[in-house]
Motif scaffolding. Sequence first.
Motif, PDB file in Angstrom:
ATOM      1  N   TYR A  94       2.590  71.420  58.688  1.00  0.00           N
ATOM      2  CA  TYR A  94       3.710  70.686  57.978  1.00  0.00           C
ATOM      3  C   TYR A  94       3.281  69.113  58.006  1.00  0.00           C
ATOM      4  N   ARG A 100      11.905  57.449  65.294  1.00  0.00           N
ATOM      5  CA  ARG A 100      11.843  57.065  66.676  1.00  0.00           C
ATOM      6  C   ARG A 100      12.412  55.685  66.785  1.00  0.00           C
ATOM      7  N   GLY A 107       0.864  50.244  64.369  1.00  0.00           N
ATOM      8  CA  GLY A 107       0.431  51.665  64.772  1.00  0.00           C
ATOM      9  C   GLY A 107       1.636  52.229  65.416  1.00  0.00           C
ATOM     10  N   ARG A 108       2.825  51.369  65.342  1.00  0.00           N
ATOM     11  CA  ARG A 108       4.031  52.353  65.864  1.00  0.00           C
ATOM     12  C   ARG A 108       5.397  51.842  65.178  1.00  0.00           C
ATOM     13  N   TYR A 109       5.769  52.677  64.595  1.00  0.00           N
ATOM     14  CA  TYR A 109       6.889  52.212  63.418  1.00  0.00           C
ATOM     15  C   TYR A 109       8.228  53.255  64.054  1.00  0.00           C
ATOM     16  N   VAL A 117       0.093  71.138  62.982  1.00  0.00           N
ATOM     17  CA  VAL A 117       0.147  72.608  62.999  1.00  0.00           C
ATOM     18  C   VAL A 117       0.791  73.262  64.174  1.00  0.00           C
ATOM     19  N   LEU A 247       5.978  64.015  75.777  1.00  0.00           N
ATOM     20  CA  LEU A 247       7.215  65.015  75.436  1.00  0.00           C
ATOM     21  C   LEU A 247       7.244  66.035  76.595  1.00  0.00           C
ATOM     22  N   TYR A 250       5.436  70.616  77.143  1.00  0.00           N
ATOM     23  CA  TYR A 250       4.087  71.125  77.357  1.00  0.00           C
ATOM     24  C   TYR A 250       4.140  71.860  78.779  1.00  0.00           C
ATOM     25  N   ALA A 268      -3.616  56.751  70.716  1.00  0.00           N
ATOM     26  CA  ALA A 268      -3.510  58.320  70.351  1.00  0.00           C
ATOM     27  C   ALA A 268      -3.372  58.610  69.223  1.00  0.00           C
ATOM     28  N   GLY A 270      -3.496  61.416  67.420  1.00  0.00           N
ATOM     29  CA  GLY A 270      -2.573  62.759  67.720  1.00  0.00           C
ATOM     30  C   GLY A 270      -2.874  63.550  68.938  1.00  0.00           C
ATOM     31  N   GLY A 295      -0.846  61.453  63.589  1.00  0.00           N
ATOM     32  CA  GLY A 295      -0.114  60.276  62.962  1.00  0.00           C
ATOM     33  C   GLY A 295      -0.831  59.759  61.933  1.00  0.00           C
ATOM     34  N   ASP A 297      -0.470  56.609  60.592  1.00  0.00           N
ATOM     35  CA  ASP A 297      -0.576  55.314  60.703  1.00  0.00           C
ATOM     36  C   ASP A 297      -2.011  54.813  61.555  1.00  0.00           C
TER      37      ASP A 297
HETATM   38  P1  HAM Z   1       3.237  62.607  69.980  1.00  0.00           P
HETATM   39  O1  HAM Z   1       2.218  62.557  70.862  1.00  0.00           O
HETATM   40  O2  HAM Z   1       4.412  62.188  70.081  1.00  0.00           O
HETATM   41  O3  HAM Z   1       3.508  64.190  69.536  1.00  0.00           O
HETATM   42  O4  HAM Z   1       3.021  62.305  68.440  1.00  0.00           O
HETATM   43  C1  HAM Z   1       1.771  62.684  67.801  1.00  0.00           C
HETATM   44  C2  HAM Z   1       1.228  61.448  67.009  1.00  0.00           C
HETATM   45  O5  HAM Z   1       2.272  60.809  66.310  1.00  0.00           O
HETATM   46  C3  HAM Z   1       0.884  60.204  68.000  1.00  0.00           C
HETATM   47  O6  HAM Z   1      -0.623  60.518  68.439  1.00  0.00           O
HETATM   48  C4  HAM Z   1       0.786  59.106  66.940  1.00  0.00           C
HETATM   49  O7  HAM Z   1      -0.402  59.001  66.297  1.00  0.00           O
HETATM   50  C5  HAM Z   1       1.972  59.610  65.894  1.00  0.00           C
HETATM   51  N1  HAM Z   1       3.096  58.778  66.316  1.00  0.00           N
HETATM   52  C6  HAM Z   1       4.071  59.132  67.368  1.00  0.00           C
HETATM   53  N2  HAM Z   1       5.366  58.173  67.424  1.00  0.00           N
HETATM   54  C7  HAM Z   1       4.839  57.233  66.266  1.00  0.00           C
HETATM   55  C8  HAM Z   1       5.428  55.928  65.782  1.00  0.00           C
HETATM   56  N3  HAM Z   1       6.608  55.442  66.504  1.00  0.00           N
HETATM   57  N4  HAM Z   1       4.758  55.228  64.813  1.00  0.00           N
HETATM   58  C9  HAM Z   1       3.405  55.768  64.459  1.00  0.00           C
HETATM   59  N5  HAM Z   1       2.966  57.036  64.879  1.00  0.00           N
HETATM   60  C10 HAM Z   1       3.519  57.706  65.708  1.00  0.00           C
HETATM   61  C11 HAM Z   1       4.424  65.051  68.788  1.00  0.00           C
HETATM   62  O8  HAM Z   1       4.777  64.647  68.193  1.00  0.00           O
HETATM   63  C12 HAM Z   1       4.134  66.478  69.145  1.00  0.00           C
HETATM   64  N6  HAM Z   1       5.106  67.213  68.207  1.00  0.00           N
HETATM   65  C13 HAM Z   1       2.616  67.120  68.999  1.00  0.00           C
HETATM   66  C14 HAM Z   1       2.856  68.539  69.181  1.00  0.00           C
HETATM   67  C15 HAM Z   1       2.838  69.481  68.085  1.00  0.00           C
HETATM   68  N7  HAM Z   1       2.642  69.073  70.140  1.00  0.00           N
HETATM   69  C16 HAM Z   1       2.670  70.642  70.162  1.00  0.00           C
HETATM   70  N8  HAM Z   1       2.854  70.768  68.690  1.00  0.00           N
END
Ligand code: HAM
Length: 414
Positions: A94, A100, A107-109, A117, A247, A250, A268, A270, A295, A297
């Motif tokens: 996706y 959020r 780097g944070r928006y 995946v 999150l 996990y 981070a 990702g 991410g 950004d």
């Molecule tokens: P997450 O660590 O919350 O994981 O987000 C993954 C990536 O999204 C982060 O490492 C960062 O690059 C980007 N990101 C998160 N918040 C922001 C923000 N406010 N602004 C810009 N970039 C941001 C997840 O979202 C999980 N769903 C990952 C996952 C998939 N785990 C298992 N499957």
Amino acid sequence: MRDITAPESLRWRRFVDVFESTVSAAGYELVIPPLLEDIGVFTRLGEATDVVTKEMYDFVDKGERHVALRPEQTASICRSFVEHRPTTPFKAWYSGPNFRYEKPQRGRYRQFDQVGVEVLGSLDPYVDVEVVQLGWIFFSSLGLQQVDLAVNSLGEPEDRAAYVAALASYFNERLDELSPESQQTLSRNPLRVLDSKRTQDQGVIAEAPLINSFWSDGAAAHFETFCNGLSTVGVPFSVDLKLVRGLDYYRGTTFEYRGGTLDSAQNALGGGGRYNGLVADLGGPDTPGVGFAIGLDRTLLACDDEGVFPAPAQHADVFVVDVCDGSDALLICSELRSSGIRTERSWDSRSMKAQMKAANRSGARFAILIGEDERASNTALIRDLRSDAEQISVPRNELLATLSTYLSSLQGAE
Ligand code: HAM
């Protein structure tokens, strides 16, 4: 929230294209979940998760439904799986925006895009390897060199619960030494104290118990096969036993890709891991899952730092300069564009000088000039904007063929 304008917007589009070719080569299929879900989908991410408790954009809609803009897409993919019950293993990818309510900074928006995946329906540790390797391949396809991969395991659910309890009692014993912020985090989620970057907390964190002494045999074996698998496929990693993710869902494997050039608070690019209980929490059959999200950004910031993956140049091939009434330009643009030649023109009957200036600005290699003489003789002049060669006159019905030949010989020369 921001507008992403050209040429950065073109870079975003290409980023997703590179991701798509990486993951479709491994058989992942695209899922496009809605931006908005019932809030219950996201509260399953865990009451101890900031994303849920503090950062959700939620509201009651006109039908009195409590909904939220998605803060991430893993829960949406699991909800979609429960609804459509595809055969397993189900391998989805996706891309798209998430929301959020965080404190915006570099780097944070509050609206940010991710690609990701998810694989549902297999406990095989080699799935973890495949998933982690896909992210790795993607970063190298962008040209990034300075990415570090950290891996950990949070163990089986019982291992994790025992570890959280041990951490809570350890931190409570040394409560006075912790920063007020970490004392607060402790009451909500002891694991997240390990994430604190505050200097005051570092001494206590350094001596905290480690998860590996809580791993059951099964968890340890899974982690070992996973790590060996990464080595087999040549993905370098380091084990970080204090890696906890933001999150709450996990269980087992967790990992994070970190940008070597970025500030450590925001490095981070990702991350992801296993979330074996989430599908069941959403009302589906007991189905394991593993995935990651990256991410845009931060990854693009890392690309800037390393001077790789520039925004693609987008310039015209041809610019039509019509100093009569513009109707010839209308026809010529239409004919050339339908043959795939990137063609631009001016509007509002501007002067020859103004149109030539626009032609040069457009980056086009050739200008096509139509004046009264060309109009009367049904010809067009072709001028090479990057050489001193004489402009040539061609009959109008040979214009397309002549330009196509020029452009393809240039392409061949590149
Ligand atoms: P997450 O660590 O919350 O994981 O987000 C993954 C990536 O999204 C982060 O490492 C960062 O690059 C980007 N990101 C998160 N918040 C922001 C923000 N406010 N602004 C810009 N970039 C941001 C997840 O979202 C999980 N769903 C990952 C996952 C998939 N785990 C298992 N499957």
